[in-house]
Design a protein around this motif. Structure first.
Motif, short mmCIF file in Angstrom:
data_model
loop_
_atom_site.label_atom_id
_atom_site.label_comp_id
_atom_site.label_asym_id
_atom_site.label_seq_id
_atom_site.Cartn_x
_atom_site.Cartn_y
_atom_site.Cartn_z
N ASN A 88 0.81 -1.23 0.00
CA ASN A 88 0.00 0.00 0.00
C ASN A 88 0.84 1.28 0.00
O ASN A 88 0.44 2.30 0.57
CB ASN A 88 -0.95 0.02 1.21
N ASP A 89 2.03 1.22 -0.59
CA ASP A 89 2.90 2.40 -0.71
C ASP A 89 3.21 3.04 0.64
O ASP A 89 3.32 4.26 0.76
CB ASP A 89 2.24 3.44 -1.64
N ASP A 90 3.37 2.21 1.68
CA ASP A 90 3.63 2.74 3.03
C ASP A 90 5.12 2.85 3.35
O ASP A 90 5.48 3.32 4.43
CB ASP A 90 2.98 1.82 4.08
N ARG A 91 5.97 2.44 2.43
CA ARG A 91 7.40 2.41 2.74
C ARG A 91 7.94 3.79 3.07
O ARG A 91 8.68 3.95 4.06
CB ARG A 91 8.17 1.82 1.55
N GLU A 92 7.61 4.78 2.28
CA GLU A 92 8.17 6.12 2.49
C GLU A 92 7.73 6.67 3.84
O GLU A 92 8.54 7.27 4.57
CB GLU A 92 7.72 7.06 1.37
N GLU A 93 6.48 6.46 4.21
CA GLU A 93 5.99 6.95 5.50
C GLU A 93 6.73 6.27 6.65
O GLU A 93 7.14 6.92 7.62
CB GLU A 93 4.49 6.69 5.62
N PHE A 94 6.90 4.95 6.55
CA PHE A 94 7.63 4.21 7.58
C PHE A 94 9.07 4.68 7.68
O PHE A 94 9.57 4.96 8.77
CB PHE A 94 7.58 2.72 7.27
N ASP A 95 9.74 4.79 6.52
CA ASP A 95 11.14 5.22 6.52
C ASP A 95 11.31 6.58 7.16
O ASP A 95 12.22 6.79 7.99
CB ASP A 95 11.68 5.26 5.08
N ASN A 96 10.46 7.51 6.80
CA ASN A 96 10.56 8.88 7.33
C ASN A 96 10.34 8.90 8.84
O ASN A 96 11.00 9.66 9.57
CB ASN A 96 9.57 9.80 6.64
N MET A 97 9.42 8.05 9.31
CA MET A 97 9.13 8.00 10.74
C MET A 97 10.35 7.52 11.52
O MET A 97 10.71 8.09 12.57
CB MET A 97 7.94 7.07 10.98
N ILE A 98 11.02 6.50 11.01
CA ILE A 98 12.19 5.96 11.69
C ILE A 98 13.35 6.95 11.64
O ILE A 98 14.01 7.22 12.66
CB ILE A 98 12.61 4.62 11.05
N ILE A 99 13.61 7.50 10.47
CA ILE A 99 14.73 8.44 10.32
C ILE A 99 14.51 9.69 11.16
O ILE A 99 15.45 10.19 11.82
CB ILE A 99 14.92 8.81 8.83
N ASP A 100 13.28 10.20 11.18
CA ASP A 100 12.99 11.39 11.99
C ASP A 100 13.20 11.12 13.47
O ASP A 100 13.71 11.97 14.21
CB ASP A 100 11.55 11.85 11.75
N TYR A 101 12.81 9.93 13.92
CA TYR A 101 13.00 9.59 15.34
C TYR A 101 14.49 9.60 15.69
O TYR A 101 14.90 10.19 16.70
CB TYR A 101 12.40 8.23 15.66
N VAL A 102 15.30 8.96 14.88
CA VAL A 102 16.73 8.87 15.17
C VAL A 102 17.37 10.25 15.10
O VAL A 102 18.21 10.62 15.94
CB VAL A 102 17.43 7.90 14.21
N ARG A 103 16.98 11.04 14.12
CA ARG A 103 17.59 12.35 13.92
C ARG A 103 17.24 13.32 15.06
O ARG A 103 18.08 14.11 15.50
CB ARG A 103 17.13 12.92 12.58
N LYS A 104 16.02 13.25 15.55
CA LYS A 104 15.56 14.23 16.52
C LYS A 104 15.83 13.85 17.96
O LYS A 104 15.80 14.72 18.83
CB LYS A 104 14.05 14.47 16.34
N ASN A 105 16.02 12.57 18.22
CA ASN A 105 16.11 12.13 19.61
C ASN A 105 17.55 11.99 20.06
O ASN A 105 18.17 10.93 19.91
CB ASN A 105 15.36 10.81 19.80
N LYS A 106 18.07 13.03 20.64
CA LYS A 106 19.39 12.95 21.25
C LYS A 106 19.32 12.18 22.56
O LYS A 106 20.28 11.56 22.98
CB LYS A 106 19.94 14.36 21.51
N ARG A 107 18.17 12.21 23.17
CA ARG A 107 17.92 11.49 24.41
C ARG A 107 16.92 10.39 24.12
O ARG A 107 15.97 10.58 23.38
CB ARG A 107 17.37 12.45 25.48
N ASN A 108 17.12 9.22 24.73
CA ASN A 108 16.28 8.06 24.45
C ASN A 108 15.01 8.12 25.30
O ASN A 108 14.87 7.47 26.31
CB ASN A 108 17.05 6.77 24.74
N ASN A 109 14.05 8.94 24.86
CA ASN A 109 12.79 9.08 25.57
C ASN A 109 11.66 8.43 24.77
O ASN A 109 11.72 8.33 23.55
CB ASN A 109 12.43 10.57 25.78
N ARG A 110 10.60 8.07 25.44
CA ARG A 110 9.42 7.55 24.76
C ARG A 110 8.82 8.67 23.95
O ARG A 110 8.80 9.83 24.35
CB ARG A 110 8.38 7.05 25.76
N ILE A 111 8.29 8.36 22.76
CA ILE A 111 7.70 9.40 21.92
C ILE A 111 6.19 9.28 21.83
O ILE A 111 5.53 10.09 21.24
CB ILE A 111 8.28 9.36 20.50
N SER A 112 5.63 8.20 22.43
CA SER A 112 4.22 7.92 22.25
C SER A 112 3.37 9.01 22.90
O SER A 112 3.16 9.01 24.09
CB SER A 112 3.86 6.57 22.86
#
Length: 364
Positions: A340-364
């Motif tokens: 269902n063309d979800d790859r780009e959304e998934f990839d961006n979600m993972i990359i954004d998490y790693v890029r933005k989180n200098k501290r390992n906090n829950r994001i939920s």
């Protein structure tokens, strides 16, 4: 009984539910301590026993993130004969670090692969020995509550949904289905590529995800066979490149669920002998002789031995397999694809998490 055991095991499942429930309560309430670290940690796991495709999904994440970050993968190294912390290196063997970690180390260039049954110690040692590490992927770490990951990805097999299973030993669940709520992303793995919108809606409804959770469907992607021992000689036939009518194969599997691969190959080859072994099976010389006997018994003009990517890691350590069987050994590389063309959304979600989180906090 759809993967379930005797009804007489059900009382033991109730007891198991109580024990795991108390354990999770102690962690959720803070009585037992969960460790956090200063870099992003992504957990990939499941709550069911058996193959849900953890390794290809962990490989996908590592390959995705290594383009921009220094990535480490930490596994317990299931069925290895060593103990303590181990870093994968050029001389590593499957008995030293486990077949799946060794597979990832050889397959994905530029990443750190380590094993340690004590995940807290494993993370600390990685950060000490590889201080440039920017993100750690915990392979099969969903039940490991001593670490509080910044991002949790939970896998569920499409053909064996976790919501229709039961706790061990009556069923296959390692902990209560309610524990799925700890996940940030739920992946329905091994989904048919032609899944209908109705099937998708039914599955989403059954999973009953929380508002903060994202749910995606992935399927297994089998790639062209590759030689187990060495590069093929120029002009040498490779399984699958020619017609299948005159080609026979011996399929060797030592994985939890070989049926999808077996079904895939049955559509491609006319003659198949399937030799099945237990998950993570440690092959012996007797097994090699059995494989050779099966290969010689094939009636087809062209004949090969095909195995899984994980089994190839262990089989490759038999350096004295004689020709012509040695040249007939191939494995089937495995990847994943998002539906269902979800790859780009998934990839961006993972990359954004790693890029933005200098501290390992829950994001939920």
């Amino acid at each position: 009984m759809d993967g379930r055991r005797s009804i007489f095991l059900y009382p033991f499942s109730v007891l198991y539910c109580i024990i795991t429930g108390i354990r999770n309560f102690l962690y959720d309430s803070g009585i037992l301590k969960s460790h956090e670290f200063s870099i992003p940690i992504i957990c990939v796991g499941n709550i069911a026993v058996g193959g849900t495709g953890k390794t290809p999904h962990a490989e996908y994440l590592a390959d995705l993130l290594r383009k921009d970050f220094n990535v480490a993968v930490l596994s317990r190294g299931y069925k290895r004969k060593s103990s303590g912390f181990r870093l994968a290196g050029p001389g590593s063997k499957s008995w030293d670090i486990g077949d799946e970690p060794l597979q990832m180390y050889r397959k994905i260039a530029g990443i750190t692969v380590a094993v340690d049954s004590n995940r807290v110690r494993g993370v600390k040692t990685i950060l000490k020995e590889r201080p440039s590490t920017e993100v750690i992927i915990l392979d099969d770490g969903f039940q490991h509550r001593r670490i509080n990951p910044g991002y949790s990805i939970l896998l569920s097999d499409f053909s064996r949904p976790m919501v229709k299973d039961h706790l061990l030993p009556y069923g296959n669940l390692r902990e209560s289905i309610h524990c799925k709520n700890r996940a940030d992303i739920i992946l329905i793995t091994k989904s048919p590529e032609d899944i209908s919108p109705i099937q998708r809606r039914i599955m989403v409804k059954e999973i009953d995800k929380r508002p903060y959770q994202n749910l995606y469907f992935t399927s297994i992607k089998y790639k062209n066979p590759a030689p187990v021992f060495d590069d093929p000689e120029p002009g040498r036939d490779v399984p699958g490149e020619a017609g299948s009518e005159d080609t026979g194969i011996v399929l060797v599997t030592g994985i939890a669920n070989p049926e999808p691969l077996s079904g895939y190959l049955q559509k491609r080859y006319g003659e198949i002998i399937h030799l099945t072994f237990g998950d993570h099976h440690q092959f012996t010389l007797k097994d090699i002789r059995k494989i050779g006997d099966a290969w010689r018994s094939l009636n087809s003009k062209k004949k090969y031995v095909l195995t899984t990517e994980k089994d190839a890691v262990r089989l490759r350590e038999f350096i004295n397999i004689a020709e012509p069987i040695r040249s007939a050994f191939y494995y089937i590389p495995v990847g994943i694809s998002f539906l269902n063309d979800d790859r780009e959304e998934f990839d961006n979600m993972i990359i954004d998490y790693v890029r933005k989180n200098k501290r390992n906090n829950r994001i939920s």
